[in-house]
Write an enzyme that holds these catalytic residues in place. Structure first.
Site, PDB file in Angstrom:
ATOM      1  N   LYS A 277       0.860  -1.187   0.000  1.00 29.31           N
ATOM      2  CA  LYS A 277       0.000   0.000   0.000  1.00 29.31           C
ATOM      3  C   LYS A 277       0.893   1.232   0.000  1.00 29.31           C
ATOM      4  O   LYS A 277       1.619   1.497   0.964  1.00 29.31           O
ATOM      5  CB  LYS A 277      -0.909  -0.017   1.231  1.00 29.31           C
ATOM      6  CG  LYS A 277      -1.849   1.165   1.297  1.00 29.31           C
ATOM      7  CD  LYS A 277      -2.869   0.998   2.404  1.00 29.31           C
ATOM      8  CE  LYS A 277      -3.753   2.224   2.513  1.00 29.31           C
ATOM      9  NZ  LYS A 277      -4.720   2.121   3.610  1.00 29.31           N
TER      10      LYS A 277
ATOM     11  N   LYS B 272      -2.237  -1.836  -3.822  1.00 31.26           N
ATOM     12  CA  LYS B 272      -3.030  -0.606  -3.875  1.00 31.26           C
ATOM     13  C   LYS B 272      -2.117   0.597  -4.018  1.00 31.26           C
ATOM     14  O   LYS B 272      -1.132   0.660  -3.281  1.00 31.26           O
ATOM     15  CB  LYS B 272      -3.818  -0.521  -2.568  1.00 31.26           C
ATOM     16  CG  LYS B 272      -4.703   0.655  -2.435  1.00 31.26           C
ATOM     17  CD  LYS B 272      -5.519   0.511  -1.182  1.00 31.26           C
ATOM     18  CE  LYS B 272      -6.258   1.810  -1.010  1.00 31.26           C
ATOM     19  NZ  LYS B 272      -6.315   2.251   0.318  1.00 31.26           N
TER      20      LYS B 272
HETATM   21  C1  PBG Z   1      -7.727   3.069   5.239  1.00 30.03           C
HETATM   22  C2  PBG Z   1      -7.964   2.990   3.767  1.00 30.03           C
HETATM   23  C3  PBG Z   1      -7.751   3.977   2.822  1.00 30.03           C
HETATM   24  C4  PBG Z   1      -8.199   3.462   1.625  1.00 30.03           C
HETATM   25  C5  PBG Z   1      -8.668   2.173   1.864  1.00 30.03           C
HETATM   26  N1  PBG Z   1      -8.496   1.897   3.196  1.00 30.03           N
HETATM   27  C6  PBG Z   1      -7.265   5.374   2.986  1.00 30.03           C
HETATM   28  C7  PBG Z   1      -5.872   5.618   3.407  1.00 30.03           C
HETATM   29  O1  PBG Z   1      -5.076   4.729   3.687  1.00 30.03           O
HETATM   30  O2  PBG Z   1      -5.533   6.802   3.488  1.00 30.03           O
HETATM   31  C8  PBG Z   1      -8.179   4.180   0.305  1.00 30.03           C
HETATM   32  C9  PBG Z   1      -9.220   3.728  -0.660  1.00 30.03           C
HETATM   33  C10 PBG Z   1      -9.416   4.619  -1.829  1.00 30.03           C
HETATM   34  O3  PBG Z   1      -8.735   5.652  -2.023  1.00 30.03           O
HETATM   35  O4  PBG Z   1     -10.319   4.306  -2.619  1.00 30.03           O
HETATM   36  N2  PBG Z   1      -8.943   3.003   5.953  1.00 30.03           N
END
Ligand code: PBG
Length: 327
Positions: A197, A249
């Site tokens: 991520k 991601k």
């Molecule tokens: C954390 C989380 C995020 C996303 C999914 N889970 C936000 C982050 O880490 O700042 C992002 C999902 C998206 O942008 O569609 N709860």
């Protein structure tokens, strides 16, 4: 001189030939629909930066999950938006917290017709908006945070989640969550690890969707977009800690990473087509700059072609319903 008899265009001649020889196919079962559930509202609120995406009440979230299941979507993943936040995100692990209430209602409605998942994180629930709990110096405390994640995981599993998805990017989170789930009798609840991520600007609209309180950024725990090997390291750790599904991601700007991860592991690989990827296409389509349907289809195909088994996408239900007509 005669032209080379080897002619790739032969297989592109008709839609039927192209369909027969496609190397990658889209199917509703490969798509996962994110659903936002907000405490204290009685009708869906559209997210300004994500036209067509709503913050749901528990009742309308159940409807959204039922519609997704009816068109064959592979899974839904719930994100809770509480009314009250605090330093440790207490509601995230409360049996009556918004995510747990929504999970119970959704599972009651859809049963095993689709896979019901929940995101494990504290960021929606904390006053500071970080993914974990803060230590005395104001930094996110890794080991305290993963204890909280494990408590959230157990609460979500108790509420009926089939899969829990830790997205906090703390070291060691998968192992601790697995151990606590097993100790609580939830050996069959699977863990989908947000293993890779990146600290990405493509999450911008999501922060509005979940009413994030974050000031600053998440660069001390999410990955640097410059890195490739670091992703391999993250994946190997999560595999060793017994992750069941590995997620990457964002998706479209990171196809190289999806391809590498798909080569590395013998587990299903999920890719998250993020809020920013969604918002870019919607904005360009609204301006008439891109063909909306063609762009959605192509982006999903590209992510599958890179090696993703499944795709988390805000278009999941719509695409699942349309795929048969896409040929
Ligand atoms: C954390 C989380 C995020 C996303 C999914 N889970 C936000 C982050 O880490 O700042 C992002 C999902 C998206 O942008 O569609 N709860």
């Amino acid at each position: 001189m005669a032209a080379n008899p080897d002619r790739p265009r032969r297989l592109r001649r008709t839609p039927a030939l192209r369909r027969l020889t496609a190397e990658v196919r889209l199917a509703p079962s490969a798509l996962i629909q994110p659903i936002f559930v907000r405490d204290g509202i009685d009708h869906p609120h559209e997210v300004r930066s994500m036209p067509g995406v709503f913050q749901h009440s528990v009742d309308s979230a159940v409807q959204a999950a039922a519609t997704a299941a009816a068109v064959g979507v592979g899974g839904v993943i719930l994100f809770g938006i509480p009314s009250v936040k605090d330093e440790i995100g207490a509601e995230a692990s409360d049996p009556d917290g918004i995510t747990q209430r929504a999970l119970r209602a959704v599972v009651r409605e859809v049963g095993d017709k689709t896979v019901v998942m929940a995101d494990i994180n504290l960021d929606e629930y904390t006053t500071h908006g970080h993914s974990g709990v803060l230590g005395p110096g104001g930094d996110v405390d890794n080991d305290q945070s993963i204890i909280r994640f494990a408590e959230v995981a157990v609460a979500q599993a108790d509420a009926g989640a089939h899969v829990v998805a830790p997205s906090g990017m703390m070291d060691g989170q998968i192992g601790v969550i697995r151990a606590r789930l097993d100790a609580a009798g939830h050996q069959s609840v699977a863990v989908m690890a947000y293993a890779v991520k990146y600290a990405s600007a493509f999450y911008g609209p999501f922060r509005e969707a979940v009413r994030s309180s974050l000031v600053g950024n998440r660069r001390t725990y999410q990955q640097d977009p410059a890195n490739i090997k670091e992703s391999a390291r993250e994946v190997l750790l999560d595999v060793a800690e017994s992750a069941d599904i590995i997620m990457v991601k964002p998706a479209l700007p990171y196809l190289d990473i999806i391809a590498k991860v798909a080569d590395m592991v013998h587990l299903p690989v999920a890719a998250y087509q993020t809020s920013g990827e969604y918002a870019m296409v919607e904005a360009a389509a609204a301006q008439g700059t891109l063909d909306r349907t063609e762009t959605i289809r192509e982006s999903l195909l590209a992510i599958r072609r890179a090696g993703a088994t499944s795709i988390l996408t805000y278009w999941a239900t719509e695409a699942a319903d349309a795929i048969a007509g896409w040929g």
